[in-house]
Design an enzyme around this catalytic site. Structure first.
Site, mmCIF file in Angstrom:
data_model
loop_
_atom_site.group_PDB
_atom_site.id
_atom_site.type_symbol
_atom_site.label_atom_id
_atom_site.label_comp_id
_atom_site.label_asym_id
_atom_site.label_seq_id
_atom_site.Cartn_x
_atom_site.Cartn_y
_atom_site.Cartn_z
ATOM 1 N N ARG A 70 42.853 -19.374 -40.944
ATOM 2 C CA ARG A 70 42.765 -17.926 -40.786
ATOM 3 C C ARG A 70 43.862 -17.170 -41.508
ATOM 4 O O ARG A 70 43.725 -15.979 -41.764
ATOM 5 C CB ARG A 70 42.687 -17.557 -39.316
ATOM 6 C CG ARG A 70 41.343 -17.980 -38.725
ATOM 7 C CD ARG A 70 41.127 -17.383 -37.366
ATOM 8 N NE ARG A 70 39.861 -17.826 -36.834
ATOM 9 C CZ ARG A 70 39.718 -18.607 -35.776
ATOM 10 N NH1 ARG A 70 40.782 -19.031 -35.125
ATOM 11 N NH2 ARG A 70 38.524 -18.947 -35.356
ATOM 12 N N GLU A 107 49.637 -29.625 -29.375
ATOM 13 C CA GLU A 107 49.491 -29.883 -27.952
ATOM 14 C C GLU A 107 48.789 -31.226 -27.724
ATOM 15 O O GLU A 107 48.950 -31.852 -26.695
ATOM 16 C CB GLU A 107 48.654 -28.822 -27.233
ATOM 17 C CG GLU A 107 48.838 -27.362 -27.560
ATOM 18 C CD GLU A 107 48.173 -26.890 -28.834
ATOM 19 O OE1 GLU A 107 47.026 -26.424 -28.796
ATOM 20 O OE2 GLU A 107 48.827 -26.995 -29.887
#
Length: 147
Positions: A70, A107
């Site tokens: 993005r 994560e």
């Protein structure tokens, strides 16, 4: 000059309103701010780019770095608006030619970013564009690549 109402640019509310909040995505407890709905609103999308251009135009920025994927949406437009070059940071194996790479923690594991050798020269002033900051691992890897 930014149009201001009570010291706050009125474009910010329209931009914020154009970003959809998706509860519990990608996992429970996360309030995900989805910019794809911003991209559907021509005026809010343009105002977003314009705000970045207005902020950075006179700061001597020579490079806008966009982090896959993005960062590629906003980065090139901002680079054009401020008269800078655009440098993409990509996932492994996506850039042809010689690259340097930097690993980072997610994560849920590890990943890497790559950049073309020679895309950034010492002393060039840079801004980094990405769409979110979760753990900060991607941004930290980008900074290390640029250093």
């Amino acid at each position: 000059m930014l149009a201001a109402e009570n010291g706050r640019d009125p474009r910010l509310k329209a931009i914020s309103d154009a970003i959809r909040v998706v509860p519990h995505f990608p996992k429970p407890g996360i309030m995900f701010h989805d910019i794809t709905t911003l991209l559907l609103d021509h005026k809010a999308f343009k105002d977003t780019v314009d705000l970045f251009v207005e902020r950075y135009r006179d700061m001597g920025i020579s490079i806008v770095v966009g982090i896959e994927a993005r960062g590629f949406i906003f980065g090139p437009s901002i680079a054009l608006g401020i008269g800078a070059k655009f440098v993409p940071l990509r996932k492994p194996g996506k850039l042809p030619g010689r690259v340097i790479s930097e690993s980072y923690e997610l994560e849920y594991g590890t990943d890497q970013l790559e950049m073309h050798v020679g895309a950034v020269q010492p002393g060039e002033r840079t801004i980094i564009i990405d769409d979110l900051v979760a753990t900060g691992g991607t941004l930290s890897a980008a900074i290390r690549l640029l250093g």
